[in-house]
Structures are given as structure tokens and as C-alpha cells.
Design a protein around this motif. Structure first.
Motif, PDB file in Angstrom:
ATOM      1  N   TYR A 208       6.375   5.851  -1.712  1.00 38.00           N
ATOM      2  CA  TYR A 208       7.384   4.930  -1.172  1.00 38.00           C
ATOM      3  C   TYR A 208       6.768   3.585  -0.798  1.00 38.00           C
ATOM      4  O   TYR A 208       7.358   2.818  -0.047  1.00 38.00           O
ATOM      5  N   GLN A 209       5.614   3.287  -1.347  1.00 34.90           N
ATOM      6  CA  GLN A 209       4.926   2.040  -0.995  1.00 34.90           C
ATOM      7  C   GLN A 209       5.743   0.826  -1.417  1.00 34.90           C
ATOM      8  O   GLN A 209       5.763  -0.181  -0.709  1.00 34.90           O
ATOM      9  N   HIS A 210       6.441   0.910  -2.534  1.00 34.71           N
ATOM     10  CA  HIS A 210       7.262  -0.219  -2.978  1.00 34.71           C
ATOM     11  C   HIS A 210       8.369  -0.511  -1.965  1.00 34.71           C
ATOM     12  O   HIS A 210       8.740  -1.663  -1.735  1.00 34.71           O
ATOM     13  N   LEU A 211       8.883   0.522  -1.300  1.00 34.19           N
ATOM     14  CA  LEU A 211       9.900   0.319  -0.268  1.00 34.19           C
ATOM     15  C   LEU A 211       9.275  -0.285   0.998  1.00 34.19           C
ATOM     16  O   LEU A 211       9.893  -1.127   1.664  1.00 34.19           O
ATOM     17  N   ALA A 212       8.055   0.131   1.304  1.00 30.12           N
ATOM     18  CA  ALA A 212       7.360  -0.460   2.453  1.00 30.12           C
ATOM     19  C   ALA A 212       7.111  -1.937   2.196  1.00 30.12           C
ATOM     20  O   ALA A 212       7.303  -2.779   3.092  1.00 30.12           O
ATOM     21  N   ASP A 213       6.705  -2.282   0.984  1.00 29.17           N
ATOM     22  CA  ASP A 213       6.472  -3.690   0.638  1.00 29.17           C
ATOM     23  C   ASP A 213       7.774  -4.482   0.737  1.00 29.17           C
ATOM     24  O   ASP A 213       7.789  -5.612   1.242  1.00 29.17           O
ATOM     25  N   GLU A 214       8.870  -3.891   0.262  1.00 28.17           N
ATOM     26  CA  GLU A 214      10.181  -4.554   0.347  1.00 28.17           C
ATOM     27  C   GLU A 214      10.570  -4.761   1.804  1.00 28.17           C
ATOM     28  O   GLU A 214      11.058  -5.834   2.179  1.00 28.17           O
ATOM     29  N   PHE A 215      10.352  -3.750   2.634  1.00 24.69           N
ATOM     30  CA  PHE A 215      10.675  -3.847   4.064  1.00 24.69           C
ATOM     31  C   PHE A 215       9.885  -4.987   4.708  1.00 24.69           C
ATOM     32  O   PHE A 215      10.441  -5.814   5.431  1.00 24.69           O
ATOM     33  N   VAL A 216       8.590  -5.046   4.421  1.00 18.92           N
ATOM     34  CA  VAL A 216       7.733  -6.087   4.999  1.00 18.92           C
ATOM     35  C   VAL A 216       8.183  -7.469   4.519  1.00 18.92           C
ATOM     36  O   VAL A 216       8.242  -8.427   5.306  1.00 18.92           O
ATOM     37  N   ARG A 217       8.524  -7.595   3.232  1.00 21.09           N
ATOM     38  CA  ARG A 217       9.001  -8.891   2.702  1.00 21.09           C
ATOM     39  C   ARG A 217      10.294  -9.312   3.392  1.00 21.09           C
ATOM     40  O   ARG A 217      10.449 -10.470   3.790  1.00 21.09           O
ATOM     41  N   ARG A 218      11.240  -8.397   3.509  1.00 15.81           N
ATOM     42  CA  ARG A 218      12.529  -8.724   4.143  1.00 15.81           C
ATOM     43  C   ARG A 218      12.346  -9.074   5.614  1.00 15.81           C
ATOM     44  O   ARG A 218      12.972 -10.001   6.130  1.00 15.81           O
ATOM     45  N   LEU A 219      11.482  -8.342   6.284  1.00  6.14           N
ATOM     46  CA  LEU A 219      11.214  -8.622   7.697  1.00  6.14           C
ATOM     47  C   LEU A 219      10.568  -9.997   7.855  1.00  6.14           C
ATOM     48  O   LEU A 219      10.952 -10.777   8.732  1.00  6.14           O
TER      49      LEU A 219
END
Length: 167
Positions: free
Chosen positions: A65-76
Motif C-alpha cells: 500500500y506504499q502508493h497509497l501512503a505516497d498519495e496521502f502524503v502528497r495530498r496532505l
């Protein structure tokens, strides 16, 4: 941990995306923050899935789920750059830091004003002391003659006579 099915992975990703949307809207559970740890807890998954994995042969691969973590960090990060802080504690910290800076500037200005007023007070006291000493000197009789150092006005012999116009 064994392999998970594609259906379970999709369910987990949907849960992560739903939790991500809630957190980024500021819907935090008590004690939660807007971070990966809380995201994993809200989604009901192990947070190690957000981080890279090391295979037994030493190669590193992305976590499931690293791609989702990266997306979360980008959106944040995008929210932070836009000035929106979904975590009320982060907003409070930002507000308190700004207030702290304002108060520090105020202390610096007040300290400068106090120093200036202290110097002015010292100057005023010095001048008052000098004036007092001068007044005392002028009032005291001279030691050599016993008369005050000021000239005495004496009466004109023959009375008072006006010379010239007084207007």
C-alpha cells in the motif's frame, strides 16, 4: 504474513482511501492525528504495508500500500501549501508559533523602550542634580567675603526717580 487475495487487497485499498478522505477532511478520532499511523488504524490494516519491504535476497520492493501512503502524503502536503490544516493540533501549533513570534517581537520592542527610558531618566536625574548643586552654590555665602555671590540691589540716594518713559 501470507499472501492476500486480490479481492482482499481491493477491500483494503478502498478502506484506506475512505480513511484517507476522512482524515484529510479533518474527521479525526480522539487522540488521532493526520498521519500514516492513524490512517492505518482507521483503515484497519497494519501500517507496515505503507513502507518498502526487503526480500530475503536483499532487494527492496514497494510495500503493498506504499502508493497509497505516497498519495496521502502528497495530498496532505498540498493541503498544507494551500493553508488548510486538517489536523486541529497542527493548526493550533501553527497559530501558537505565530503568536509566540509576535510576543517575542513585542518583548524586543519593549526592552528597547525600557533601555531608552532608563537612559532618559538617568540624564534627567543628572541634570536635576547639577541644577540643584548650582542653586545651592548660588544661595550659599562666599567663603572669602561672607556675602552671597549675587549682586545686591541698593537704593538710589535721593529716592526713586523715573528716567524716561515706562511705556
Amino acid at each position: 504474513m501470507g499472501q492476500i487475495s486480490n479481492a482482499e487487497r481491493r477491500r483494503n485499498e478502498e478502506a484506506i482511501r475512505a480513511a484517507m478522505d476522512r482524515l484529510l477532511r479533518g474527521e479525526l478520532s480522539p487522540g488521532g492525528r493526520c498521519d500514516l499511523k492513524t490512517l492505518a488504524a482507521e483503515a484497519g490494516i497494519n501500517r507496515t504495508g505503507f513502507y518498502p519491504k526487503k526480500d530475503p535476497n536483499g532487494t527492496v520492493r514497494d510495500g503493498p500500500y506504499q502508493h497509497l501512503a505516497d498519495e496521502f502524503v502528497r495530498r496532505l502536503q498540498a493541503l498544507h501549501e494551500a493553508g488548510t490544516l486538517p489536523d486541529p493540533r497542527d493548526a493550533q501549533i501553527t497559530r501558537l508559533k505565530a503568536e509566540n513570534e509576535t510576543l517575542r517581537d513585542r518583548i524586543v520592542r519593549q526592552s528597547a523602550a525600557i533601555e531608552e527610558l532608563t537612559a532618559l531618566k538617568q540624564l534627567a536625574l543628572s541634570r536635576i542634580t547639577a541644577q540643584h548643586e548650582e542653586i545651592t552654590r548660588l544661595r550659599c555665602p562666599r567663603p572669602d567675603t561672607g556675602t552671597p555671590p549675587t549682586a545686591r540691589l541698593t537704593a538710589v540716594p535721593g529716592g526713586s526717580q523715573t528716567i524716561g518713559s515706562c511705556s
